[in-house]
Design a protein around this motif. Structure first.
Motif, short mmCIF file in Angstrom:
data_model
loop_
_atom_site.label_atom_id
_atom_site.label_comp_id
_atom_site.label_asym_id
_atom_site.label_seq_id
_atom_site.Cartn_x
_atom_site.Cartn_y
_atom_site.Cartn_z
N ALA A 146 0.85 -1.19 0.00
CA ALA A 146 0.00 0.00 0.00
C ALA A 146 0.88 1.24 0.00
O ALA A 146 1.94 1.25 0.63
CB ALA A 146 -0.90 0.01 1.23
N THR A 147 0.47 2.26 -0.71
CA THR A 147 1.18 3.55 -0.70
C THR A 147 0.68 4.36 0.48
O THR A 147 -0.52 4.56 0.64
CB THR A 147 0.94 4.32 -2.01
N LEU A 148 1.61 4.83 1.32
CA LEU A 148 1.25 5.70 2.43
C LEU A 148 1.24 7.14 1.94
O LEU A 148 2.09 7.53 1.14
CB LEU A 148 2.24 5.54 3.58
N ASP A 149 0.30 7.93 2.43
CA ASP A 149 0.30 9.36 2.12
C ASP A 149 -0.24 10.13 3.32
O ASP A 149 -0.60 9.55 4.33
CB ASP A 149 -0.47 9.67 0.84
N SER A 150 -0.31 11.46 3.20
CA SER A 150 -0.72 12.28 4.33
C SER A 150 -2.22 12.46 4.43
O SER A 150 -2.73 12.87 5.46
CB SER A 150 -0.04 13.65 4.25
N ALA A 151 -2.95 12.16 3.37
CA ALA A 151 -4.39 12.41 3.35
C ALA A 151 -5.21 11.27 3.92
O ALA A 151 -6.13 11.47 4.70
CB ALA A 151 -4.84 12.71 1.92
N ALA A 152 -4.90 10.05 3.52
CA ALA A 152 -5.69 8.88 3.92
C ALA A 152 -4.81 7.88 4.64
O ALA A 152 -3.96 7.24 4.04
CB ALA A 152 -6.33 8.22 2.70
N GLY A 153 -5.01 7.75 5.94
CA GLY A 153 -4.23 6.78 6.69
C GLY A 153 -4.70 5.37 6.43
O GLY A 153 -5.83 5.15 5.99
N THR A 154 -3.83 4.42 6.70
CA THR A 154 -4.21 3.02 6.52
C THR A 154 -3.75 2.21 7.72
O THR A 154 -2.67 2.43 8.24
CB THR A 154 -3.64 2.42 5.22
N ASN A 155 -4.60 1.28 8.16
CA ASN A 155 -4.19 0.36 9.22
C ASN A 155 -3.75 -0.97 8.63
O ASN A 155 -3.45 -1.90 9.33
CB ASN A 155 -5.30 0.18 10.26
N LEU A 156 -3.70 -1.04 7.28
CA LEU A 156 -3.23 -2.23 6.57
C LEU A 156 -3.94 -3.49 7.03
O LEU A 156 -3.32 -4.47 7.43
CB LEU A 156 -1.71 -2.37 6.68
N ILE A 157 -5.26 -3.45 6.99
CA ILE A 157 -6.12 -4.58 7.37
C ILE A 157 -5.73 -5.11 8.76
O ILE A 157 -5.38 -6.26 8.95
CB ILE A 157 -6.09 -5.70 6.31
N ASN A 158 -5.76 -4.20 9.72
CA ASN A 158 -5.51 -4.54 11.13
C ASN A 158 -4.11 -5.10 11.39
O ASN A 158 -3.94 -5.95 12.26
CB ASN A 158 -6.59 -5.48 11.65
N ALA A 159 -3.13 -4.64 10.66
CA ALA A 159 -1.75 -5.11 10.84
C ALA A 159 -1.18 -4.72 12.20
O ALA A 159 -1.49 -3.65 12.72
CB ALA A 159 -0.87 -4.52 9.74
N GLN A 160 -0.34 -5.58 12.74
CA GLN A 160 0.42 -5.26 13.95
C GLN A 160 1.90 -5.08 13.63
O GLN A 160 2.59 -4.35 14.33
CB GLN A 160 0.24 -6.35 14.99
N SER A 161 2.40 -5.72 12.59
CA SER A 161 3.77 -5.55 12.12
C SER A 161 3.71 -5.08 10.68
O SER A 161 3.05 -5.70 9.85
CB SER A 161 4.55 -6.86 12.19
#
Length: 88
Positions: A12-27
Motif C-alpha cells: 500500500a502507498t502511504l500518504d498524508s491524506a488517507a491513513g491506513t491500518n493495513l487490514i488490522n496489521a500489527q507488524s
C-alpha cells in the motif's frame, strides 16, 4: 541487516491524506524511495498523533503497532506491507 518475514497483504502507498491500518496489521514493513516522515495515529481518521519519525531515502523499517492504529506519510514515496512478526 537481514531478517525474515512473511508478507500478509499487498503493498500500500502511504500518504498524508488517507491513513491506513493495513487490514488490522500489527507488524508493518515500510520502505521509501525519498525522505519522508512516517506518522502513527490512533485511527485512519487520524484524530490523535501517537508518534512520528523520519525515514531517509532508500531505507526501510518495521513498525509495530496496534491493529486500529494507522500510518501516514509525507508524499507518496513510502510503501507499506502487512507482515508476520519479523525474525532475525
Amino acid at each position: 541487516m537481514a531478517f525474515q518475514f512473511k508478507p500478509l497483504g499487498a503493498v500500500a502507498t502511504l500518504d498524508s491524506a488517507a491513513g491506513t491500518n493495513l487490514i488490522n496489521a500489527q507488524s508493518v514493513y515500510i520502505s521509501t524511495t525519498a525522505d519522508t516522515t512516517i506518522t502513527l495515529k490512533d485511527s485512519a481518521s487520524g484524530a490523535v498523533t501517537l508518534g512520528s519519525f523520519q525515514l531517509v531515502e532508500n531505507d526501510s523499517v518495521v513498525v509495530l503497532k496496534e491493529t486500529k492504529e494507522a500510518l501516514f506519510a509525507t508524499g507518496t514515496a513510502a510503501k507499506a506491507t502487512k507482515i508476520s512478526y519479523p525474525r532475525g
